[in-house]
Write a protein that holds these residues in place. Structure first.
Motif, mmCIF file in Angstrom:
data_model
loop_
_atom_site.group_PDB
_atom_site.id
_atom_site.type_symbol
_atom_site.label_atom_id
_atom_site.label_comp_id
_atom_site.label_asym_id
_atom_site.label_seq_id
_atom_site.Cartn_x
_atom_site.Cartn_y
_atom_site.Cartn_z
ATOM 1 N N THR A 137 0.803 -1.224 0.000
ATOM 2 C CA THR A 137 0.000 0.000 0.000
ATOM 3 C C THR A 137 0.837 1.276 0.000
ATOM 4 O O THR A 137 0.482 2.258 -0.664
ATOM 5 C CB THR A 137 -0.944 0.006 1.221
ATOM 6 N N PHE A 138 1.961 1.259 0.722
ATOM 7 C CA PHE A 138 2.668 2.517 0.953
ATOM 8 C C PHE A 138 4.076 2.607 0.360
ATOM 9 O O PHE A 138 4.600 3.716 0.208
ATOM 10 C CB PHE A 138 2.759 2.785 2.463
ATOM 11 N N LEU A 139 4.718 1.487 0.061
ATOM 12 C CA LEU A 139 6.133 1.533 -0.300
ATOM 13 C C LEU A 139 6.381 1.214 -1.765
ATOM 14 O O LEU A 139 5.705 0.364 -2.355
ATOM 15 C CB LEU A 139 6.932 0.537 0.559
ATOM 16 N N ASP A 140 7.359 1.904 -2.325
ATOM 17 C CA ASP A 140 7.900 1.556 -3.632
ATOM 18 C C ASP A 140 9.385 1.912 -3.612
ATOM 19 O O ASP A 140 9.944 2.261 -2.569
ATOM 20 C CB ASP A 140 7.151 2.273 -4.760
ATOM 21 N N GLU A 141 10.037 1.832 -4.765
ATOM 22 C CA GLU A 141 11.483 1.994 -4.802
ATOM 23 C C GLU A 141 11.931 3.410 -4.461
ATOM 24 O O GLU A 141 13.092 3.627 -4.115
ATOM 25 C CB GLU A 141 12.012 1.584 -6.178
ATOM 26 N N GLU A 142 11.057 4.374 -4.556
ATOM 27 C CA GLU A 142 11.400 5.760 -4.235
ATOM 28 C C GLU A 142 11.089 6.120 -2.784
ATOM 29 O O GLU A 142 11.419 7.219 -2.334
ATOM 30 C CB GLU A 142 10.643 6.716 -5.173
ATOM 31 N N SER A 143 10.469 5.195 -2.063
ATOM 32 C CA SER A 143 10.006 5.491 -0.703
ATOM 33 C C SER A 143 11.118 5.356 0.327
ATOM 34 O O SER A 143 12.085 4.602 0.146
ATOM 35 C CB SER A 143 8.870 4.544 -0.324
ATOM 36 N N TYR A 144 10.923 6.067 1.437
ATOM 37 C CA TYR A 144 11.725 5.877 2.639
ATOM 38 C C TYR A 144 10.796 5.378 3.745
ATOM 39 O O TYR A 144 9.636 5.769 3.822
ATOM 40 C CB TYR A 144 12.354 7.190 3.097
ATOM 41 N N CYS A 145 11.328 4.520 4.607
ATOM 42 C CA CYS A 145 10.596 4.161 5.829
ATOM 43 C C CYS A 145 11.594 3.998 6.958
ATOM 44 O O CYS A 145 12.752 3.631 6.739
ATOM 45 C CB CYS A 145 9.756 2.900 5.638
ATOM 46 N N GLY A 146 11.142 4.293 8.161
ATOM 47 C CA GLY A 146 11.990 4.173 9.335
ATOM 48 C C GLY A 146 11.720 2.871 10.061
ATOM 49 O O GLY A 146 10.561 2.508 10.282
ATOM 50 N N VAL A 147 12.788 2.167 10.420
ATOM 51 C CA VAL A 147 12.674 0.904 11.142
ATOM 52 C C VAL A 147 13.740 0.857 12.230
ATOM 53 O O VAL A 147 14.723 1.593 12.178
ATOM 54 C CB VAL A 147 12.833 -0.310 10.197
ATOM 55 N N SER A 148 13.528 0.006 13.206
ATOM 56 C CA SER A 148 14.515 -0.136 14.272
ATOM 57 C C SER A 148 15.683 -0.987 13.791
ATOM 58 O O SER A 148 15.573 -1.757 12.843
ATOM 59 C CB SER A 148 13.878 -0.785 15.499
ATOM 60 N N ARG A 149 16.792 -0.816 14.471
ATOM 61 C CA ARG A 149 17.983 -1.623 14.204
ATOM 62 C C ARG A 149 18.410 -2.261 15.507
ATOM 63 O O ARG A 149 18.950 -1.565 16.368
ATOM 64 C CB ARG A 149 19.087 -0.740 13.638
ATOM 65 N N PRO A 150 18.124 -3.560 15.722
ATOM 66 C CA PRO A 150 17.603 -4.577 14.804
ATOM 67 C C PRO A 150 16.094 -4.420 14.564
ATOM 68 O O PRO A 150 15.402 -3.725 15.300
ATOM 69 C CB PRO A 150 17.908 -5.883 15.528
ATOM 70 N N ILE A 151 15.620 -5.126 13.527
ATOM 71 C CA ILE A 151 14.228 -5.063 13.107
ATOM 72 C C ILE A 151 13.609 -6.459 13.177
ATOM 73 O O ILE A 151 14.307 -7.475 13.010
ATOM 74 C CB ILE A 151 14.115 -4.506 11.668
ATOM 75 N N TYR A 152 12.311 -6.498 13.437
ATOM 76 C CA TYR A 152 11.575 -7.763 13.389
ATOM 77 C C TYR A 152 11.717 -8.379 11.998
ATOM 78 O O TYR A 152 11.492 -7.722 10.977
ATOM 79 C CB TYR A 152 10.111 -7.521 13.726
ATOM 80 N N LEU A 153 12.090 -9.646 11.950
ATOM 81 C CA LEU A 153 12.383 -10.323 10.692
ATOM 82 C C LEU A 153 11.190 -10.325 9.742
ATOM 83 O O LEU A 153 11.340 -10.132 8.527
ATOM 84 C CB LEU A 153 12.831 -11.763 10.981
ATOM 85 N N GLY A 154 9.975 -10.535 10.265
ATOM 86 C CA GLY A 154 8.789 -10.567 9.411
ATOM 87 C C GLY A 154 8.531 -9.238 8.734
ATOM 88 O O GLY A 154 8.145 -9.185 7.558
ATOM 89 N N ALA A 155 8.754 -8.141 9.457
ATOM 90 C CA ALA A 155 8.594 -6.813 8.862
ATOM 91 C C ALA A 155 9.671 -6.566 7.824
ATOM 92 O O ALA A 155 9.406 -6.016 6.742
ATOM 93 C CB ALA A 155 8.643 -5.741 9.950
ATOM 94 N N ALA A 156 10.890 -6.958 8.137
ATOM 95 C CA ALA A 156 11.985 -6.762 7.184
ATOM 96 C C ALA A 156 11.695 -7.462 5.862
ATOM 97 O O ALA A 156 11.841 -6.869 4.785
ATOM 98 C CB ALA A 156 13.293 -7.282 7.788
ATOM 99 N N SER A 157 11.264 -8.721 5.927
ATOM 100 C CA SER A 157 11.012 -9.476 4.696
ATOM 101 C C SER A 157 9.839 -8.896 3.919
ATOM 102 O O SER A 157 9.861 -8.846 2.679
ATOM 103 C CB SER A 157 10.767 -10.958 5.016
ATOM 104 N N ALA A 158 8.808 -8.417 4.627
ATOM 105 C CA ALA A 158 7.644 -7.835 3.948
ATOM 106 C C ALA A 158 8.000 -6.523 3.263
ATOM 107 O O ALA A 158 7.629 -6.293 2.102
ATOM 108 C CB ALA A 158 6.516 -7.613 4.954
#
Length: 410
Positions: A113-134
């Protein structure tokens, strides 16, 4: 046929999940601190069995049929009551909710819904594996925010957002993904001041907050904190699941958010699977009608509390003399996060762990940038207390063998 030539760019980016591979290891002598798999003895199987029989016999015209993409309204209404009673979240109706096939589907749909190759998103480091793969399937640009003991380093995030703003790219920053309670994999909880700060930044830079809270009900100690969603419902998407508090086999997840956002996510779901199974939704709905889900999991919380306390005691006793080791003692959830001294590579060490019949998740699985190789996630929810004791002995043997092979002083 050369299959590689036929694959899409998205398909080529998909990697096999290390956790799923570990769950496929069937050696009966193996002790697993791996996947966050709930203890089956906590499932209310007798109650679910009775309800399942009733809804198949008496409601078959609904439960054995196709359902709406948005989900079963009876389940939504019951969950709205639960949110009001236990989370102080009010003013919702069924159009604020979407029922998904587990929270993993919700993460995938968010990416669509929200992401494409031009998008930025903020995530934690480390990140939940399921979110990373999605999210990685959409190939966005990640802002990897270091995780501290009280949640994300928001000073770091603010600097990165200001940099995007000066570059004229701030509109491309779509959302910040936050696990507010008992982070997976790191076990930390975001403090109240940081929750307020997240809302402040979201208002200032006009981005969506994605609050993932699969473990919030599993608090063992400390004060319950208000959700980020309750602070900013107009720009927050709250993700939740029945998997940790009722049964993962039902595959029921929930998206709660502003109606326009939920509608867009629902449109993406139409192409994914048409609808979440009507049968499991109605089972969940009737369960919530008859039982208070949060009150019902108090015995489960006690089981997990005892296992967590035992594991943390043994981490101190078995590993505490290792120079430079760090670990998180979580207030709830299913995981602890261990950082070994520099020079350790827990993925490489994993081969020794398998020989010693002990499984953990190497930390490299939880990064979308250059990983910290000396980290690991341990889960305490599934193994018995006896296996936790034996498993910690095996883990120390694994660490000692690896250190000796590599010439590391511990």
């Amino acid at each position: 046929m050369e299959l590689e030539k036929k694959l899409s760019k998205v398909s080529k980016r998909i990697k096999s999940s290390l956790i799923r591979e570990l769950l496929d290891l069937k050696d009966p002598e193996m002790i697993s601190f791996g996947g966050g798999v709930p203890d089956p003895d906590t499932f209310p199987r007798h109650e679910i069995a009775k309800i399942a029989s009733e809804v198949i016999e008496n409601e078959h015209r609904v439960t054995l049929q196709y359902g709406s993409t948005g989900g079963d309204n009876i389940l939504k209404e019951q969950y709205i009551k639960l949110l009001k009673k236990h989370e102080n979240i009010d003013n919702l109706d069924v159009d604020n909710l979407l029922i998904t096939v587990g929270s993993q589907q919700a993460l995938y749909l968010l990416g669509i819904t929200f992401l494409d190759e031009e998008s930025y998103c903020g995530v934690s480091r480390p990140i939940y594996l399921g979110a990373a793969s999605a999210f990685q399937q959409r190939d966005p640009k990640f802002i990897n925010v270091p995780l501290l003991e009280d949640g994300m380093d928001l000073d770091y995030l603010e600097k990165e957002l200001e940099k995007l703003n000066k570059e004229g790219n701030i509109e491309k920053f779509k959302f910040l993904y936050v696990i507010s309670n008992f982070h997976n994999p790191a076990g930390v909880t975001m403090g109240i001041e940081k929750r307020k700060k997240v809302v402040e930044l979201a208002n200032k830079y006009d981005f969506i907050i994605v609050e993932d809270d699969p473990y919030g009900a599993l608090r063992f100690e400390g004060e319950k904190l208000p959700s980020i969603y309750s602070m900013a419902p107009e720009r927050t998407i709250l993700l939740n699941t029945f998997s940790k508090v009722l049964s993962p086999g039902l595959r029921l997840g929930l998206v709660v958010g502003p109606k326009d956002m939920v509608k867009r996510i629902s449109m993406a779901k139409q192409a994914a699977d048409l609808c979440t199974p009507a049968l499991t939704q109605r089972i969940g709905a009737r369960y919530l009608e008859r039982f208070d889900l949060i009150e019902g999991i108090q015995p489960t919380i006690e089981i997990y509390r005892e296992k967590k306390n035992l594991m943390m005691k043994l981490v101190e006793e078995k590993l505490g003399d290792i120079k430079g080791i760090k670990w998180i003692n979580p207030e709830g959830g299913l995981f602890t996060w261990i950082t070994l001294p520099e020079g350790f590579d827990t993925l490489e060490m994993f081969e020794i762990a398998k020989e010693e019949k002990i499984l953990y998740i190497p930390g490299t699985a939880f990064y979308v940038d250059e990983p910290d190789n000396n980290t690991m996630r341990l889960s305490f929810c599934l193994p018995t207390k006896e296996k936790i004791k034996e498993g910690m002995d095996r883990l120390r043997k694994t660490i000692d063998r690896y250190a000796k092979e590599k010439g590391l002083e511990i």
